[in-house]
Write a protein that holds these residues in place. Structure first.
Motif, PDB file in Angstrom:
ATOM      1  N   GLN A 109       9.899   4.244 -22.455  1.00  0.00           N
ATOM      2  CA  GLN A 109      11.355   4.093 -22.548  1.00  0.00           C
ATOM      3  C   GLN A 109      11.905   3.160 -21.463  1.00  0.00           C
ATOM      4  N   TRP A 110      11.021   2.340 -20.912  1.00  0.00           N
ATOM      5  CA  TRP A 110      11.424   1.360 -19.898  1.00  0.00           C
ATOM      6  C   TRP A 110      12.553   0.489 -20.426  1.00  0.00           C
ATOM      7  N   ASP A 111      13.528   0.182 -19.581  1.00  0.00           N
ATOM      8  CA  ASP A 111      14.685  -0.618 -19.982  1.00  0.00           C
ATOM      9  C   ASP A 111      14.837  -1.800 -19.021  1.00  0.00           C
ATOM     10  N   ALA A 112      14.458  -2.986 -19.485  1.00  0.00           N
ATOM     11  CA  ALA A 112      14.508  -4.181 -18.642  1.00  0.00           C
ATOM     12  C   ALA A 112      15.939  -4.530 -18.242  1.00  0.00           C
ATOM     13  N   ALA A 113      16.890  -4.271 -19.132  1.00  0.00           N
ATOM     14  CA  ALA A 113      18.288  -4.568 -18.817  1.00  0.00           C
ATOM     15  C   ALA A 113      18.783  -3.669 -17.682  1.00  0.00           C
ATOM     16  N   VAL A 114      18.346  -2.417 -17.683  1.00  0.00           N
ATOM     17  CA  VAL A 114      18.718  -1.504 -16.595  1.00  0.00           C
ATOM     18  C   VAL A 114      18.120  -1.988 -15.283  1.00  0.00           C
ATOM     19  N   LEU A 115      16.865  -2.434 -15.312  1.00  0.00           N
ATOM     20  CA  LEU A 115      16.259  -2.970 -14.096  1.00  0.00           C
ATOM     21  C   LEU A 115      17.052  -4.158 -13.575  1.00  0.00           C
ATOM     22  N   ALA A 116      17.443  -5.062 -14.466  1.00  0.00           N
ATOM     23  CA  ALA A 116      18.212  -6.233 -14.044  1.00  0.00           C
ATOM     24  C   ALA A 116      19.535  -5.812 -13.394  1.00  0.00           C
ATOM     25  N   THR A 117      20.174  -4.791 -13.973  1.00  0.00           N
ATOM     26  CA  THR A 117      21.429  -4.291 -13.408  1.00  0.00           C
ATOM     27  C   THR A 117      21.222  -3.755 -12.002  1.00  0.00           C
ATOM     28  N   HIS A 118      20.153  -2.972 -11.802  1.00  0.00           N
ATOM     29  CA  HIS A 118      19.919  -2.372 -10.491  1.00  0.00           C
ATOM     30  C   HIS A 118      19.377  -3.389  -9.483  1.00  0.00           C
ATOM     31  N   THR A 119      18.663  -4.380  -9.952  1.00  0.00           N
ATOM     32  CA  THR A 119      18.226  -5.454  -9.060  1.00  0.00           C
ATOM     33  C   THR A 119      19.434  -6.171  -8.475  1.00  0.00           C
ATOM     34  N   GLU A 120      20.427  -6.380  -9.319  1.00  0.00           N
ATOM     35  CA  GLU A 120      21.669  -7.013  -8.853  1.00  0.00           C
ATOM     36  C   GLU A 120      22.460  -6.053  -7.973  1.00  0.00           C
ATOM     37  N   GLY A 121      22.597  -4.811  -8.424  1.00  0.00           N
ATOM     38  CA  GLY A 121      23.422  -3.841  -7.710  1.00  0.00           C
ATOM     39  C   GLY A 121      22.891  -3.503  -6.329  1.00  0.00           C
ATOM     40  N   PHE A 122      21.559  -3.462  -6.199  1.00  0.00           N
ATOM     41  CA  PHE A 122      20.933  -3.176  -4.909  1.00  0.00           C
ATOM     42  C   PHE A 122      20.628  -4.451  -4.121  1.00  0.00           C
ATOM     43  N   THR A 123      21.051  -5.609  -4.640  1.00  0.00           N
ATOM     44  CA  THR A 123      20.830  -6.927  -4.005  1.00  0.00           C
ATOM     45  C   THR A 123      19.348  -7.117  -3.629  1.00  0.00           C
ATOM     46  N   LEU A 124      18.486  -7.019  -4.644  1.00  0.00           N
ATOM     47  CA  LEU A 124      17.040  -7.065  -4.419  1.00  0.00           C
ATOM     48  C   LEU A 124      16.409  -8.428  -4.685  1.00  0.00           C
ATOM     49  N   HIS A 125      17.160  -9.377  -5.213  1.00  0.00           N
ATOM     50  CA  HIS A 125      16.546 -10.643  -5.636  1.00  0.00           C
ATOM     51  C   HIS A 125      15.741 -11.306  -4.518  1.00  0.00           C
ATOM     52  N   GLU A 126      16.266 -11.321  -3.313  1.00  0.00           N
ATOM     53  CA  GLU A 126      15.585 -12.010  -2.217  1.00  0.00           C
ATOM     54  C   GLU A 126      14.339 -11.266  -1.732  1.00  0.00           C
ATOM     55  N   HIS A 127      14.145 -10.035  -2.191  1.00  0.00           N
ATOM     56  CA  HIS A 127      13.015  -9.229  -1.724  1.00  0.00           C
ATOM     57  C   HIS A 127      11.889  -9.098  -2.751  1.00  0.00           C
ATOM     58  N   LEU A 128      12.095  -9.588  -3.966  1.00  0.00           N
ATOM     59  CA  LEU A 128      11.155  -9.319  -5.049  1.00  0.00           C
ATOM     60  C   LEU A 128       9.765  -9.890  -4.805  1.00  0.00           C
ATOM     61  N   ASP A 129       9.668 -10.996  -4.100  1.00  0.00           N
ATOM     62  CA  ASP A 129       8.353 -11.612  -3.881  1.00  0.00           C
ATOM     63  C   ASP A 129       7.748 -11.259  -2.525  1.00  0.00           C
ATOM     64  N   LYS A 130       8.314 -10.282  -1.867  1.00  0.00           N
ATOM     65  CA  LYS A 130       7.740  -9.778  -0.622  1.00  0.00           C
ATOM     66  C   LYS A 130       6.795  -8.612  -0.933  1.00  0.00           C
ATOM     67  N   PRO A 131       5.678  -8.501  -0.194  1.00  0.00           N
ATOM     68  CA  PRO A 131       4.850  -7.304  -0.337  1.00  0.00           C
ATOM     69  C   PRO A 131       5.585  -6.099   0.240  1.00  0.00           C
ATOM     70  N   PHE A 132       5.228  -4.924  -0.248  1.00  0.00           N
ATOM     71  CA  PHE A 132       5.924  -3.716   0.198  1.00  0.00           C
ATOM     72  C   PHE A 132       5.848  -3.533   1.716  1.00  0.00           C
ATOM     73  N   TYR A 133       4.712  -3.916   2.313  1.00  0.00           N
ATOM     74  CA  TYR A 133       4.598  -3.694   3.754  1.00  0.00           C
ATOM     75  C   TYR A 133       5.608  -4.524   4.547  1.00  0.00           C
ATOM     76  N   ALA A 134       6.131  -5.599   3.934  1.00  0.00           N
ATOM     77  CA  ALA A 134       7.092  -6.465   4.621  1.00  0.00           C
ATOM     78  C   ALA A 134       8.543  -6.056   4.366  1.00  0.00           C
ATOM     79  N   LEU A 135       8.745  -5.031   3.550  1.00  0.00           N
ATOM     80  CA  LEU A 135      10.101  -4.586   3.244  1.00  0.00           C
ATOM     81  C   LEU A 135      10.596  -3.593   4.295  1.00  0.00           C
ATOM     82  N   SER A 136      11.870  -3.627   4.566  1.00  0.00           N
ATOM     83  CA  SER A 136      12.462  -2.611   5.425  1.00  0.00           C
ATOM     84  C   SER A 136      12.438  -1.267   4.696  1.00  0.00           C
ATOM     85  N   THR A 137      12.684  -0.196   5.437  1.00  0.00           N
ATOM     86  CA  THR A 137      12.727   1.139   4.829  1.00  0.00           C
ATOM     87  C   THR A 137      13.736   1.189   3.692  1.00  0.00           C
TER      88      THR A 137
END
Length: 209
Positions: A109-137
């Motif tokens: 039941q994955w929803d790509a449109a919902v992911l796009a909404t939350h990527t925008e809402g959480f301002t994640l675009h600049e972090h998508l190509d970072k490995p998890f270890y390089a992300l802040s908490t």
């Protein structure tokens, strides 16, 4: 017997670590909607989520999700559950984009449109190509929550959601949770030490510790 409106039923759950007990003949019945598991530090919130996810096995008791037993049909049960521990380093070498890209194959039941909404809402675009270890908490938690909310999983588990989040992100999270509150057949269980303002919690479960 599970009532018709109950999505998740927990009966007689017992779990203890060698050094301390956590749950003793514990039970709850959750309908679709938002459920808050509330408690102080070391009250057992994360342990309960890990039990619900099937990551830990209880010493006794039964967990049933939409008629699926976690103990009798663990693989089928696991396919209906979203759980990603924000404290784990298991994803460290993956980029956020790669991990998110792996989720549609796991969740029907994955929803790509919902992911796009939350990527925008959480301002994640600049972090998508970072490995998890390089992300802040905070950024790591936001990636995990975007995946959780987009998964559509009948049981979606979110632990300590606001750790490291700034005020705009906390406000967005409240709106995002509100949007999933009315989804039929889905229960989103959030573990936190207090209720997030503005979130329409359908059920609040207090752990005494």
């Amino acid at each position: 017997m599970v009532a018709d409106n109950v999505v998740l039923q927990v009966e007689g759950l017992c779990f203890a670590y060698p050094e301390c007990g956590v749950l003793d003949q514990w039970q709850m019945a959750l309908p679709a909607g938002l459920a808050l598991v509330r408690g102080d530090e070391s009250s057992g919130k994360t342990t309960l989520l890990r039990l619900l996810a099937g990551e830990l096995r209880p010493q006794a008791g039964q967990i049933t999700l939409q008629g699926l037993s976690a103990s009798d049909a663990p693989k089928a049960y696991a396919q209906h559950v979203f759980w990603a521990d924000p404290r784990s380093g298991e994803l460290d070498k993956l980029t956020a984009r790669d991990w998110l890209g792996s989720l549609p194959a796991r969740y029907p039941q994955w929803d790509a449109a919902v992911l796009a909404t939350h990527t925008e809402g959480f301002t994640l675009h600049e972090h998508l190509d970072k490995p998890f270890y390089a992300l802040s908490t905070g950024s790591k938690r936001k990636v995990l929550m975007a995946g959780a909310l987009a998964s559509g999983a009948p049981l979606t588990l979110i632990d300590e959601p606001v750790g490291g989040l700034d005020k705009p992100s906390v406000a967005y999270l409240a709106r995002a949770l509100t949007q999933v509150a009315g989804q039929p057949g889905r229960v989103v269980v959030v573990a936190h030490y207090e209720a997030l303002p503005g979130v329409p919690w359908g059920t609040v479960v207090d752990l005494a510790g």
